[in-house]
Design a protein around this motif. Structure first.
Motif, PDB file in Angstrom:
ATOM      1  N   ARG A 166     -17.933 -27.761 -33.815  1.00 16.09           N
ATOM      2  CA  ARG A 166     -17.902 -26.594 -32.944  1.00 16.09           C
ATOM      3  C   ARG A 166     -18.954 -25.817 -32.394  1.00 16.09           C
ATOM      4  NH1 ARG A 166     -12.851 -25.672 -31.281  1.00 16.09           N
ATOM      5  NH2 ARG A 166     -13.763 -23.582 -30.453  1.00 16.09           N
ATOM      6  N   VAL A 167     -19.541 -26.123 -31.096  1.00 10.70           N
ATOM      7  CA  VAL A 167     -20.965 -25.675 -30.708  1.00 10.70           C
ATOM      8  C   VAL A 167     -20.845 -25.111 -29.263  1.00 10.70           C
ATOM      9  CG1 VAL A 167     -22.443 -27.204 -32.371  1.00 10.70           C
ATOM     10  CG2 VAL A 167     -21.715 -28.069 -29.908  1.00 10.70           C
ATOM     11  N   HIS A 168     -21.567 -24.282 -28.943  1.00 14.19           N
ATOM     12  CA  HIS A 168     -21.846 -23.711 -27.806  1.00 14.19           C
ATOM     13  C   HIS A 168     -23.237 -24.394 -27.226  1.00 14.19           C
ATOM     14  CE1 HIS A 168     -23.464 -20.173 -25.056  1.00 14.19           C
ATOM     15  NE2 HIS A 168     -22.816 -20.999 -24.600  1.00 14.19           N
ATOM     16  N   ILE A 169     -22.982 -25.123 -25.931  1.00  8.80           N
ATOM     17  CA  ILE A 169     -24.266 -25.618 -25.545  1.00  8.80           C
ATOM     18  C   ILE A 169     -24.940 -25.023 -24.304  1.00  8.80           C
ATOM     19  CG2 ILE A 169     -24.958 -28.189 -24.427  1.00  8.80           C
ATOM     20  CD1 ILE A 169     -22.536 -29.320 -25.661  1.00  8.80           C
TER      21      ILE A 169
ATOM     22  N   GLY B 232     -10.044 -24.238 -32.839  1.00  8.41           N
ATOM     23  CA  GLY B 232      -9.693 -23.119 -32.093  1.00  8.41           C
ATOM     24  C   GLY B 232     -10.615 -21.735 -32.412  1.00  8.41           C
ATOM     25  N   SER B 233     -11.380 -21.903 -33.400  1.00 10.19           N
ATOM     26  CA  SER B 233     -11.970 -20.603 -33.908  1.00 10.19           C
ATOM     27  C   SER B 233     -13.389 -20.825 -33.156  1.00 10.19           C
ATOM     28  CB  SER B 233     -12.287 -20.873 -35.520  1.00 10.19           C
ATOM     29  OG  SER B 233     -12.862 -21.922 -35.612  1.00 10.19           O
ATOM     30  N   PRO B 234     -13.809 -19.739 -33.107  1.00  6.76           N
ATOM     31  CA  PRO B 234     -15.232 -19.602 -32.253  1.00  6.76           C
ATOM     32  C   PRO B 234     -16.382 -20.276 -32.842  1.00  6.76           C
ATOM     33  CG  PRO B 234     -14.832 -17.326 -33.156  1.00  6.76           C
ATOM     34  CD  PRO B 234     -13.624 -18.382 -33.588  1.00  6.76           C
ATOM     35  N   ALA B 235     -17.215 -20.851 -32.278  1.00  6.90           N
ATOM     36  CA  ALA B 235     -18.455 -21.381 -32.438  1.00  6.90           C
ATOM     37  C   ALA B 235     -19.220 -20.474 -33.224  1.00  6.90           C
ATOM     38  CB  ALA B 235     -19.160 -22.169 -31.524  1.00  6.90           C
ATOM     39  N   ARG B 236     -19.840 -20.903 -34.300  1.00  6.54           N
ATOM     40  CA  ARG B 236     -20.950 -19.888 -34.986  1.00  6.54           C
ATOM     41  C   ARG B 236     -22.236 -20.600 -34.635  1.00  6.54           C
ATOM     42  NH1 ARG B 236     -20.234 -19.383 -40.851  1.00  6.54           N
ATOM     43  NH2 ARG B 236     -21.581 -17.598 -40.285  1.00  6.54           N
ATOM     44  N   ILE B 237     -22.522 -21.629 -34.119  1.00  2.58           N
ATOM     45  CA  ILE B 237     -23.976 -22.152 -33.849  1.00  2.58           C
ATOM     46  C   ILE B 237     -23.995 -22.645 -32.579  1.00  2.58           C
ATOM     47  CG2 ILE B 237     -23.344 -24.662 -34.740  1.00  2.58           C
ATOM     48  CD1 ILE B 237     -26.203 -24.576 -35.839  1.00  2.58           C
ATOM     49  N   SER B 238     -25.078 -22.499 -31.723  1.00  2.15           N
ATOM     50  CA  SER B 238     -25.304 -22.971 -30.435  1.00  2.15           C
ATOM     51  C   SER B 238     -26.247 -24.176 -30.366  1.00  2.15           C
ATOM     52  CB  SER B 238     -25.868 -21.613 -29.590  1.00  2.15           C
ATOM     53  OG  SER B 238     -24.692 -20.880 -29.380  1.00  2.15           O
ATOM     54  N   VAL B 239     -26.557 -24.958 -29.385  1.00  4.59           N
ATOM     55  CA  VAL B 239     -27.274 -25.612 -29.225  1.00  4.59           C
ATOM     56  C   VAL B 239     -28.178 -25.382 -27.838  1.00  4.59           C
ATOM     57  CG1 VAL B 239     -28.244 -28.256 -29.111  1.00  4.59           C
ATOM     58  CG2 VAL B 239     -26.173 -27.476 -30.372  1.00  4.59           C
ATOM     59  N   VAL B 240     -29.603 -25.372 -27.968  1.00  2.58           N
ATOM     60  CA  VAL B 240     -30.240 -24.947 -26.676  1.00  2.58           C
ATOM     61  C   VAL B 240     -31.070 -26.336 -26.324  1.00  2.58           C
ATOM     62  CG1 VAL B 240     -32.313 -23.814 -25.699  1.00  2.58           C
ATOM     63  CG2 VAL B 240     -30.466 -22.426 -26.991  1.00  2.58           C
TER      64      VAL B 240
END
Length: 310
Positions: A36-39, A5-13
């Motif tokens: 945990r990633v933001h896509i 549930g903690s926020p992502a610290r890395i994104s994938v573009v």
């Protein structure tokens, strides 16, 4: 380990253009990762319905539709949406292995001088290691202050950046479109005092799409190498890269189309000229000398510059 549930610290573009089936498969694999990633998916103005299919199947993926096909600079649009400290990249026929992105966060947390990580690329169903990664593993740039071999280039579709450094150097130059676009970014990252390293334990899978124009790629690589040389490298290297580009255009039988643009844009490149300093020149020379030694030992060309996953 990040708490659930903690926020992502890395994104994938993820960058895509007219390869809807491939990008849907890649997004499914990224969505299934335990990390945990933001896509963020960037559609480079595809004409095959890519954007609509992504939106329908992956409503949780942040979708960016470019106003036109921007080539590599489409990634800049994706990074503009990133809110995490780190950003990973991959193309539509490439996906990250489970755990690699979480490990990338740990490595960058522990190495503040490092701005870019290049992963180990395994190709196809057999999982052969990409030749460029084999060369990166053998890099002569070693330092006790770094956790892995240092690099003078990286692979645009197989890397992790500090987001602020990517923005600091301006991302990808739109005029280069595609083909060796990493070279300019690499030189600027190193000139800013950061390091780039190869991390064997980070794994990315590449199942190359058959939808590509290899002849066009060779011409763009040669043209862009010349432009980047005029922007950043000493005069002898700029002249040499220009002659190489002219030879490639003659070999590919495209001089009437390519040579006028190459020559006319040298003035533009000169307007952006900032020659690299002694530190970066020394790093490049060590790698070039090592390449020459290995080539002499094997009687085979062993190119090691920056490379893009195709």
């Amino acid at each position: 380990m990040r708490l659930e549930g903690s926020p992502a610290r890395i994104s994938v573009v993820v960058l895509t253009y007219n390869r809807a089936d491939q990008v849907l498969d890649t997004l499914a694999r990224l969505a299934a990762l335990p990390d945990r990633v933001h896509i963020v998916a960037v559609d480079n103005a595809s004409t095959d319905g890519t954007a609509a299919r992504i939106a329908a199947r992956f409503p949780f993926v942040e979708l960016v539709v470019a106003p036109a096909n921007l080539g590599a600079a489409g990634r800049n649009l994706g990074v503009a949406r990133v809110r995490t400290e780190y950003v990973a990249f991959c193309d539509d026929d490439v996906w990250w292995s489970a755990g690699s992105l979480s490990r990338a966060v740990e490595i960058l947390d522990a190495a503040p001088r490092v701005a870019v990580l290049n992963a180990r690329v395994v190709v196809g169903a057999q999982g052969a290691v990409d030749e460029t990664c084999e060369r990166m593993r053998e890099s002569p740039l070693r330092s006790a202050a770094l956790p892995a071999p240092a690099l003078i280039g990286y692979m645009a579709g197989a890397c992790v950046f500090r987001t602020d450094v990517f923005r600091q150097v301006g991302g990808y130059e739109p005029r280069l479109f595609i083909g060796g676009e990493e070279t300019l970014v690499s030189l600027d990252v190193l000139s800013a005092g950061y390091e780039m390293i190869y991390i064997e334990e980070l794994v990315i899978h590449h199942h190359p799409s058959a939808l590509r124009d290899s002849a066009q790629r060779r011409r763009l690589l040669a043209r862009n190498a010349a432009w980047v040389a005029w922007m950043r490298l000493p005069l002898p290297e700029a002249l040499s890269a220009t002659l190489d580009a002219l030879q490639t255009m003659l070999t590919e039988r495209s001089p009437l189309r390519d040579v006028p643009l190459l020559i006319a844009s040298i003035a533009w490149a000169l307007s952006k000229r900032r020659v690299i300093g002694e530190r970066v020149r020394s790093m490049r020379q060590l790698v070039l000398d090592d390449d020459a030694r290995r080539e002499a030992e094997t009687d085979e060309p062993r190119p090691f510059r920056s490379t893009r996953i195709e």
